[in-house]
Design an enzyme around this catalytic site. Structure first.
Site, PDB file in Angstrom:
ATOM      1  N   ASP A  47       0.919  -1.088  -0.019  1.00 38.44           N
ATOM      2  CA  ASP A  47       0.047  -0.080  -0.088  1.00 38.44           C
ATOM      3  C   ASP A  47       0.997   1.358  -0.180  1.00 38.44           C
ATOM      4  OD1 ASP A  47      -3.269   0.244   0.910  1.00 38.44           O
ATOM      5  OD2 ASP A  47      -1.927   2.057   1.009  1.00 38.44           O
ATOM      6  N   GLY A  82     -28.399   0.952   0.862  1.00 41.32           N
ATOM      7  CA  GLY A  82     -27.095   1.839   0.886  1.00 41.32           C
ATOM      8  C   GLY A  82     -25.860   1.003   1.119  1.00 41.32           C
ATOM      9  N   PHE A  97     -33.168 -11.666   1.519  1.00 45.58           N
ATOM     10  CA  PHE A  97     -33.307 -10.535   0.951  1.00 45.58           C
ATOM     11  C   PHE A  97     -34.818  -9.818   0.651  1.00 45.58           C
ATOM     12  CE2 PHE A  97     -29.257  -8.094  -0.269  1.00 45.58           C
ATOM     13  CZ  PHE A  97     -28.590  -8.572   0.932  1.00 45.58           C
ATOM     14  N   THR A 141     -12.466   1.764  -6.287  1.00 45.07           N
ATOM     15  CA  THR A 141     -13.005   2.478  -7.773  1.00 45.07           C
ATOM     16  C   THR A 141     -14.119   3.445  -7.335  1.00 45.07           C
ATOM     17  OG1 THR A 141     -14.255   0.337  -8.128  1.00 45.07           O
ATOM     18  CG2 THR A 141     -12.257   0.607  -9.309  1.00 45.07           C
ATOM     19  N   ARG A 143     -19.543  -9.086   2.082  1.00 42.91           N
ATOM     20  CA  ARG A 143     -20.209  -8.368   2.901  1.00 42.91           C
ATOM     21  C   ARG A 143     -19.506  -7.594   4.035  1.00 42.91           C
ATOM     22  NH1 ARG A 143     -24.662 -12.043   4.842  1.00 42.91           N
ATOM     23  NH2 ARG A 143     -22.805 -13.399   4.857  1.00 42.91           N
ATOM     24  N   CYS A 159     -21.291  -0.675  -1.829  1.00 39.92           N
ATOM     25  CA  CYS A 159     -21.440  -1.233  -2.889  1.00 39.92           C
ATOM     26  C   CYS A 159     -22.734  -1.133  -3.960  1.00 39.92           C
ATOM     27  CB  CYS A 159     -21.321  -2.811  -2.458  1.00 39.92           C
ATOM     28  SG  CYS A 159     -19.621  -3.292  -2.174  1.00 39.92           S
TER      29      CYS A 159
END
Ligand code: UDX
Length: 428
Positions: free
Chosen positions: A30, A263, A255, A84, A156, A266
């Site tokens: 990093d 929210g 789900f 990204t 997740r 992702c």
């Protein structure tokens, strides 16, 4: 196997620690000195259950962090796990990922053995050929020993380590049998005595699988919310309806929780990115646009229910729950943000509470009041809205008696409505 992981954010640190736990030698790379130092002390730079334990177990032994790319050519495979972020139009900003891809290529310019560079970051299918491959090539000066692959993640927040260990599937996007075999070798120790399904495909299809997966889940919730809104209009309970619908194997019971919407880092970003990428081709993705639209409308519907019972202008309103979901302090794209904005527009005096997410929300909304507990937040209010399904909200009871007027609008079906109060469920 020696694996280099470029980027030590949420995904990079998780996979670096998990690869080390599978028995691989891992070098985490990093550009941020502080992140590197934190990892080398055996601590996670992010809050994720189980991650500290893995780092403590493997740092200094199988896992090392560094700012240098020197380990890249000595490793067998390199994973790019760089964020990204979204541009204003929803498309993804590939600047940092492309720079890391080029730096990785540079480190591999003289490599004489084949080397696989695997993109872990979520990127649109066309950007592999248009941006990332050329960046690696430019750095590697066209070294044909360097190959690109794609291995999307489905982790997740809050259960990333467990999701890594128990995946529903592994997706390997490669251009050669050699590259595919290399990815099979990386994940071989995970198989143990199980057989996790492996999807072997090309890099662009692998990239699309990630978007299709998240777009499907986000749209599933929006569809459930759309149906839930209809149930509410008919005076029906959407949860009773969806419990029955979920018994259909083709749908599954997961789900199907309707409420104030999705929210996080992702779903909103990925649905916006694939929608923007589709539009660039001239195609308007009508269902995905509708999924975003329904999600954007849920906070307003919650407040419509509140204003049915309370004149919000000048009223004191409690907002319970600020994180985008329970067990995290992440407020990115939390439904609490549009709810607070709209309450401010309506002239409410807001008092907010969340077990862990108040500091980040305080940076976003420094001018609202924050309470030390749900009980304190409710005291003297004219109404309360519930935005995150934290377990502790399920045990609230006498605390509602301390409200000036006990009106509760529940956006997550978490509050026990048996106490004497005016209770409205968003979709029930
Ligand atoms: C998601 C995907 O699940 C994961 O595979 C991907 O890698 C990253 O995005 P995450 O953002 O951590 O993971 O959250 P998730 O637990 O999936 O929940 C997303 C949002 O949907 C939350 O705001 C949650 O409250 C909401 N949600 C979820 C519902 O409103 N109803 C549901 O039934 C499920």
């Amino acid at each position: 196997m020696h694996i280099t992981v470029i980027g030590s954010g949420y995904v990079g640190t998780t996979i670096a620690a998990c690869f080390a736990d599978l028995g691989h030698k891992v070098t985490a790379i990093d550009i941020d000195d502080d992140i590197v130092a934190t990892i080398n002390e055996g601590e996670a730079p992010i809050d994720e259950p189980g991650l500290d334990d893995l780092l403590e177990a493997h740092v200094g032994d199988r896992l090392t962090a560094t700012t240098s790319y020197d380990a890249v050519p000595d490793s067998d495979v390199t994973f790019l796990a760089i964020g990204t972020p979204s541009n204003a139009d929803g498309s993804i900003d590939l600047t940092t990922l492309a720079a890391a891809a080029e730096a990785t290529g540079e480190a591999l310019a003289d490599k004489t053995d084949r080397h696989l560079v695997v993109v872990k970051s979520t990127i649109t299918p066309p950007s592999i050929a248009s941006t990332i491959e050329p960046a690696i090539d430019a750095g590697a000066d066209g070294n044909e020993n360097v190959e690109i692959g794609m291995n999307p993640e489905f982790l997740r927040e809050g259960s990333a380590v467990e999701d890594f260990v128990n995946p529903d599937k592994l997706v390997f996007g490669t251009n050669s049998e050699w590259a595919s075999n290399r990815l099979h070798d990386v994940f071989e120790p995970l198989q143990d005595d199980r057989s996790v399904p492996i999807v072997d495909t090309d890099p662009a299809t692998a990239a699309m699988i990630k978007y299709a997966n998240n777009a499907f889940l986000a749209s599933k919730i929006s569809l459930v919310n759309d149906l839930g809104n209809i149930c509410k209009e008919f005076g029906l309970d959407a949860y009773e309806v969806m419990d029955a619908v979920g018994l259909d194997d083709r749908i599954s019971e997961r789900f199907l929780r309707s409420g104030v919407g999705w929210g996080g880092s992702c779903f909103p970003k990925d649905v916006a990115a694939i929608t923007a990428a589709a539009r660039e081709t001239g195609y308007e993705p009508a269902v995905l646009e509708a999924a975003i639209d329904v999600n954007d409308r849920q906070p307003g519907r919650l407040l419509d229910l509140l204003t049915k019972h309370v004149d919000v202008d000048g009223a004191r309103i409690a907002v319970l729950g600020l994180a985008f979901k329970p067990q995290t302090d992440d407020i990115r794209n939390s439904r609490a943000i549009p709810i607070i904005e709209q309450l401010q527009d309506l002239g409410a005096e807001i008092v907010a509470y969340d077990p862990v997410a108040m500091d980040p929300m305080c940076n976003r909304f420094p001018d609202i009041e924050y309470a030390a507990s749900a009980a304190e937040a409710l005291e003297g209010t004219h109404g309360a809205v519930v935005v995150t399904d934290w377990d502790e909200f399920a045990t609230l009871n006498d605390e509602f008696d301390e409200m000036e007027t006990p009106v509760v609008v529940d956006g997550r079906r978490i509050v026990d409505p048996s106490t004497e109060m005016t209770y409205e469920g968003l979709t029930w």
